[in-house]
Design a protein around this motif. Structure first.
Motif, mmCIF file in Angstrom:
data_model
loop_
_atom_site.group_PDB
_atom_site.id
_atom_site.type_symbol
_atom_site.label_atom_id
_atom_site.label_comp_id
_atom_site.label_asym_id
_atom_site.label_seq_id
_atom_site.Cartn_x
_atom_site.Cartn_y
_atom_site.Cartn_z
ATOM 1 N N SER A 57 37.065 -27.054 9.899
ATOM 2 C CA SER A 57 37.865 -28.139 9.337
ATOM 3 C C SER A 57 38.204 -29.152 10.429
ATOM 4 O O SER A 57 38.492 -28.792 11.572
ATOM 5 C CB SER A 57 39.159 -27.563 8.746
ATOM 6 O OG SER A 57 40.004 -28.607 8.294
ATOM 7 N N LEU A 58 38.167 -30.446 10.057
ATOM 8 C CA LEU A 58 38.519 -31.496 11.011
ATOM 9 C C LEU A 58 39.046 -32.718 10.279
ATOM 10 O O LEU A 58 38.395 -33.246 9.379
ATOM 11 C CB LEU A 58 37.296 -31.907 11.849
ATOM 12 C CG LEU A 58 37.507 -33.119 12.769
ATOM 13 C CD1 LEU A 58 38.542 -32.824 13.846
ATOM 14 C CD2 LEU A 58 36.191 -33.573 13.383
ATOM 15 N N ASP A 59 40.218 -33.173 10.693
ATOM 16 C CA ASP A 59 40.768 -34.462 10.282
ATOM 17 C C ASP A 59 40.989 -35.255 11.557
ATOM 18 O O ASP A 59 41.912 -34.977 12.326
ATOM 19 C CB ASP A 59 42.077 -34.267 9.516
ATOM 20 C CG ASP A 59 42.682 -35.589 9.063
ATOM 21 O OD1 ASP A 59 42.150 -36.655 9.425
ATOM 22 O OD2 ASP A 59 43.697 -35.547 8.337
ATOM 23 N N SER A 63 44.672 -31.112 14.351
ATOM 24 C CA SER A 63 43.393 -30.663 13.800
ATOM 25 C C SER A 63 42.291 -30.764 14.855
ATOM 26 O O SER A 63 41.457 -29.858 14.992
ATOM 27 C CB SER A 63 43.033 -31.502 12.570
ATOM 28 O OG SER A 63 41.746 -31.179 12.090
ATOM 29 N N CYS A 64 42.289 -31.867 15.604
ATOM 30 C CA CYS A 64 41.292 -32.035 16.667
ATOM 31 C C CYS A 64 41.456 -30.966 17.745
ATOM 32 O O CYS A 64 40.471 -30.382 18.218
ATOM 33 C CB CYS A 64 41.418 -33.426 17.289
ATOM 34 S SG CYS A 64 40.989 -34.798 16.184
ATOM 35 N N SER A 124 30.053 -33.376 6.077
ATOM 36 C CA SER A 124 30.115 -32.983 4.670
ATOM 37 C C SER A 124 29.236 -33.840 3.774
ATOM 38 O O SER A 124 29.006 -33.481 2.610
ATOM 39 C CB SER A 124 31.563 -33.038 4.165
ATOM 40 O OG SER A 124 32.084 -34.349 4.305
ATOM 41 N N ASP A 147 44.374 -36.522 12.721
ATOM 42 C CA ASP A 147 45.399 -35.514 13.014
ATOM 43 C C ASP A 147 45.091 -34.877 14.368
ATOM 44 O O ASP A 147 44.114 -34.124 14.505
ATOM 45 C CB ASP A 147 45.405 -34.463 11.903
ATOM 46 C CG ASP A 147 46.475 -33.397 12.092
ATOM 47 O OD1 ASP A 147 46.992 -33.244 13.215
ATOM 48 O OD2 ASP A 147 46.785 -32.698 11.112
ATOM 49 N N THR A 180 30.405 -34.170 13.619
ATOM 50 C CA THR A 180 31.584 -34.478 12.814
ATOM 51 C C THR A 180 31.171 -35.276 11.580
ATOM 52 O O THR A 180 30.096 -35.892 11.552
ATOM 53 C CB THR A 180 32.624 -35.276 13.611
ATOM 54 O OG1 THR A 180 32.101 -36.583 13.903
ATOM 55 C CG2 THR A 180 32.982 -34.563 14.909
ATOM 56 N N ALA A 204 34.310 -31.287 9.140
ATOM 57 C CA ALA A 204 34.727 -32.336 8.215
ATOM 58 C C ALA A 204 35.991 -31.883 7.508
ATOM 59 O O ALA A 204 36.413 -30.722 7.640
ATOM 60 C CB ALA A 204 33.627 -32.661 7.208
ATOM 61 N N ARG A 205 36.587 -32.768 6.737
ATOM 62 C CA ARG A 205 37.784 -32.385 5.975
ATOM 63 C C ARG A 205 37.424 -31.506 4.780
ATOM 64 O O ARG A 205 38.185 -30.621 4.415
ATOM 65 C CB ARG A 205 38.522 -33.646 5.504
ATOM 66 C CG ARG A 205 39.190 -34.424 6.633
ATOM 67 C CD ARG A 205 39.928 -35.631 6.100
ATOM 68 N NE ARG A 205 39.027 -36.556 5.428
ATOM 69 C CZ ARG A 205 39.405 -37.614 4.720
ATOM 70 N NH1 ARG A 205 40.688 -37.876 4.571
ATOM 71 N NH2 ARG A 205 38.521 -38.410 4.168
ATOM 72 N N ARG A 206 36.270 -31.753 4.166
ATOM 73 C CA ARG A 206 35.895 -31.030 2.939
ATOM 74 C C ARG A 206 34.994 -29.842 3.297
ATOM 75 O O ARG A 206 33.784 -29.974 3.436
ATOM 76 C CB ARG A 206 35.188 -31.972 1.963
ATOM 77 C CG ARG A 206 36.086 -33.107 1.469
ATOM 78 C CD ARG A 206 35.389 -33.962 0.417
ATOM 79 N NE ARG A 206 34.227 -34.652 0.955
ATOM 80 C CZ ARG A 206 32.996 -34.569 0.460
ATOM 81 N NH1 ARG A 206 32.752 -33.800 -0.590
ATOM 82 N NH2 ARG A 206 32.011 -35.251 1.007
#
Length: 277
Positions: free
Chosen positions: A56-58, A64-65, A16, A61, A13, A38-40
């Motif tokens: 994608s991961l936030d 998202s997980c 980025s 959220d 995780t 990652a988010r980006r």
């Protein structure tokens, strides 16, 4: 993307930039099947071109997980390893740091990290094999002025990681804490805005300006993310990992600090970072 059943799978995780990016590259070099999150997404394009699966991961959220955990479950079932690297920090005195900003740090550095781990852990536990690397910091063992809330989040991560290590021992899942010192990542730039804002405070401004000067001086001797990446890969590939690894500039303080009386340690920190004896 097809892969050999013998290929070890790992999720990194915060991949980025900084430590996460360097770790993902090094794991690809070592033949791991890398999920980079990652988010980006655009910042992880070099990893995708090398064969990593970019997701994608936030961490703040839960949806998202869950989506990430579902994707990994469909691809590999149980991960061989999880590198919980994503996190961030803000600076400021305990008194003036808005609680909602402190809470946001805990949401990512503790609750989001452990929440994702809870989602990915059952298949590893059921298979009775796996390794979890949690990225803490020297701030997880001692704190300095202006970084109390960030240090508190890392102290919390250390505590929950210790419990997880003990709980999972009989299930064959090993939990490792990595404690980097000062590393050339985005931490300094991420915290710069909060440092500058707090430096204007009529009461705490002088202290925060001293803190900023001390950090600037310290980060001139900071280690590269590759130093931490090498430590993480070693902790993943050794047969019996240590519970804790320290690495990087100023991490040697973790060896000395427990043997220094608290009053003396406080005086040394105040002298360096506040200008008080």
């Amino acid at each position: 993307m097809s892969r050999s059943h013998s290929t070890r799978s790992v999720l990194v995780t915060g991949a980025s930039s900084g430590i996460g990016l360097a770790t993902a590259h090094r794991l690809l070099d070592s033949g791991w099947h890398v999920f980079a999150a990652a988010r980006r997404l655009e910042a992880m394009e070099p990893l995708r071109l090398r064969g990593a699966e970019v997701l994608s991961l936030d961490l703040a959220d839960e949806g998202s997980c869950r989506q990430l955990a579902d994707v990994i479950g469909r691809h590999v079932g149980a991960l061989d390893a999880l590198v919980n690297n994503a996190g961030y920090g803000e600076a400021g005195p305990v008194e003036t740091m808005p609680v909602e900003r402190a809470r946001a740090m805990f949401e990512v550095n503790v609750f989001g990290l452990i929440g994702l781990t809870q989602m990915l852990l059952p298949p590893m536990r059921e298979r009775r094999r796996g390794r979890i690397i949690n990225l803490s910091s020297i701030a997880g063992r001692f704190v300095t002025p202006g970084a109390g809330w960030y240090g508190a989040s890392k102290h919390a991560l250390e505590g929950i990681s210790d419990a997880l290590r003990l709980e999972l021992h009989s299930f064959g899942v090993q939990v490792v804490i990595v404690e980097p010192g000062l590393i050339l990542t985005g931490f300094a730039s991420t915290s710069a805005a909060s440092l500058q804002w707090q430096a204007l405070h009529p009461v705490w401004g002088p202290m925060m300006r001293r803190v900023e000067m001390a950090w600037d001086q310290g980060f001139r001797q900071a280690s590269t993310p590759e130093v931490v990446a090498r430590t993480i890969v070693s902790a993943l590939e050794v047969s019996r990992p240590k519970p804790r690894y320290r690495c990087g500039s100023q991490s040697e303080a973790l060896v000395l600090q427990p043997f220094i009386p608290t009053r003396l340690w406080d005086a040394l920190v105040r002298q360096r970072m506040i200008g008080q004896r």
